[in-house]
Design a protein around this motif. Structure first.
Motif, short mmCIF file in Angstrom:
data_model
loop_
_atom_site.label_atom_id
_atom_site.label_comp_id
_atom_site.label_asym_id
_atom_site.label_seq_id
_atom_site.Cartn_x
_atom_site.Cartn_y
_atom_site.Cartn_z
N PHE A 40 0.58 -0.49 -0.26
CA PHE A 40 0.24 -0.03 -0.14
C PHE A 40 0.95 1.07 -0.62
O PHE A 40 1.69 1.41 0.67
CB PHE A 40 -0.86 0.14 1.26
CG PHE A 40 -1.71 -0.84 1.34
CD1 PHE A 40 -2.91 -0.97 0.73
CD2 PHE A 40 -1.02 -2.53 1.83
CE1 PHE A 40 -3.93 -2.26 1.11
CE2 PHE A 40 -2.01 -3.17 1.87
CZ PHE A 40 -3.46 -3.76 1.23
N LEU A 41 0.02 2.49 -0.69
CA LEU A 41 1.90 3.15 -1.24
C LEU A 41 0.68 4.83 -1.05
O LEU A 41 -0.20 4.54 -1.68
CB LEU A 41 2.60 3.70 -2.88
CG LEU A 41 3.10 2.02 -3.16
CD1 LEU A 41 3.10 1.27 -4.30
CD2 LEU A 41 4.05 1.62 -1.87
N THR A 42 1.38 5.55 -0.53
CA THR A 42 0.77 6.88 -0.86
C THR A 42 2.47 7.56 -1.30
O THR A 42 3.53 7.52 -1.51
CB THR A 42 0.33 7.73 0.44
OG1 THR A 42 1.82 8.31 1.05
CG2 THR A 42 -0.35 6.69 1.02
N GLY A 43 2.51 9.33 -2.63
CA GLY A 43 3.06 9.59 -2.36
C GLY A 43 2.11 11.01 -2.71
O GLY A 43 1.44 11.08 -3.57
N SER A 44 2.80 11.61 -3.26
CA SER A 44 2.83 13.41 -3.46
C SER A 44 2.59 13.98 -4.86
O SER A 44 2.00 15.01 -5.26
CB SER A 44 2.33 14.70 -2.59
OG SER A 44 1.96 14.50 -1.06
N GLN A 45 3.78 13.28 -5.95
CA GLN A 45 4.18 13.92 -6.64
C GLN A 45 3.78 13.37 -8.06
O GLN A 45 4.18 12.15 -8.14
CB GLN A 45 5.58 14.37 -7.03
CG GLN A 45 6.23 14.64 -6.30
CD GLN A 45 8.01 14.89 -6.07
OE1 GLN A 45 8.59 14.41 -6.59
NE2 GLN A 45 8.58 15.72 -5.52
N LYS A 46 2.72 14.03 -8.05
CA LYS A 46 1.68 13.05 -9.44
C LYS A 46 2.76 12.01 -10.66
O LYS A 46 1.91 11.30 -10.68
CB LYS A 46 0.24 13.79 -9.89
CG LYS A 46 -0.65 12.54 -10.82
CD LYS A 46 -1.94 13.24 -11.21
CE LYS A 46 -2.80 12.54 -12.09
NZ LYS A 46 -4.14 13.41 -12.43
N PHE A 47 2.94 13.00 -11.24
CA PHE A 47 3.22 12.80 -12.98
C PHE A 47 4.77 11.81 -12.89
O PHE A 47 4.65 10.66 -13.53
CB PHE A 47 3.83 13.99 -13.56
CG PHE A 47 2.66 14.60 -14.10
CD1 PHE A 47 1.40 14.56 -14.30
CD2 PHE A 47 2.17 16.18 -12.90
CE1 PHE A 47 0.40 14.86 -14.79
CE2 PHE A 47 1.12 16.92 -13.24
CZ PHE A 47 -0.02 16.40 -14.35
#
Length: 222
Positions: free
Chosen positions: A92-99
């Motif tokens: 399960f991963l989260t991240g802010s820099q979409k591209f």
């Protein structure tokens, strides 16, 4: 989210900062007693970068990795671990820099990852509406929606306030003012993606790609 977790070996929640990605995903992982770590922790970031295989052996699935944009090279090693013993709900991963995240995720984990784009709160969520059907361009939907909102008092002032303050969870909960939220979270420490010209009150200067700058707003304009 739960459907993705039961359909893919990995789930990535991406979106702007402060939209509640970590909070949302932890609600699901805590139900499954899934451990987690964040790459805000510099020691965890360094461990993952210098010894990715050992890092994943130490953090065996199921596991949640928060702010994975700090270690995008880890996607390749996640693929290896998934292919060794593929089953759903491994990471399960989260991240802010979409591209950048989308590029790495789709390159390395194609067919292995479900990607969820999380936005700030909708008007329905803020109001706590009981009517939550997805939009359909159909007569039955329009009639049902109009009936649900027949007693709601719309006003120009309410619409303007929502546009002005936005719908980030912390602002909606009023744990921070909209002014302070946007100054501290949206306008400082901006990484420049391309060379640009910055126009200040008294000067014009160039900023190179990758440089970190801070935008200072005169008090009289706030």
């Amino acid at each position: 989210m739960k459907r993705f977790a039961s359909s893919f070996p990995a789930v990535l929640v991406t979106g702007a900062r402060q939209t509640g990605k970590t909070t949302l995903l932890k609600k699901i992982t805590e139900e499954k007693s899934v451990s987690s770590t964040t790459f805000y922790d510099i020691s965890e970031e360094e461990f993952a970068k210098t010894a990715p295989t050992a890092f994943l052996e130490f953090h065996q699935s199921p596991y949640m990795f928060d702010e994975i944009q700090y270690v995008p090279e880890l996607f390749r090693y996640l693929k290896v671990q998934i292919d060794k013993d593929r089953h759903n709900g491994m990471y399960f991963l989260t991240g802010s820099q979409k591209f950048k995240l989308m590029e790495k995720a789709t390159e390395s984990l194609s067919g292995r990852i479900g990607i969820v784009q999380l936005y700030s709160l909708s008007a329905r969520e803020i109001r706590g509406d009981a009517f939550s059907d997805s939009f359909l361009p159909a007569k039955d939907y329009i009639l049902a929606r109009n009936k649900a909102f027949s007693n709601y008092e719309f006003s120009v002032q309410k619409i303007w306030n929502r546009i002005f303050t936005g719908s980030y969870p912390e602002v909606v909960k009023k744990t921070v003012t909209a002014k302070n939220f946007f100054i501290t979270n949206r306008l400082k420490n901006v990484q420049i993606a391309q060379p640009v010209i910055v126009c200040g009150a008294n000067k014009v200067s160039s900023v190179k790609k990758g440089e970190i700058t801070a935008f200072v707003i005169p008090v009289e304009f706030i």
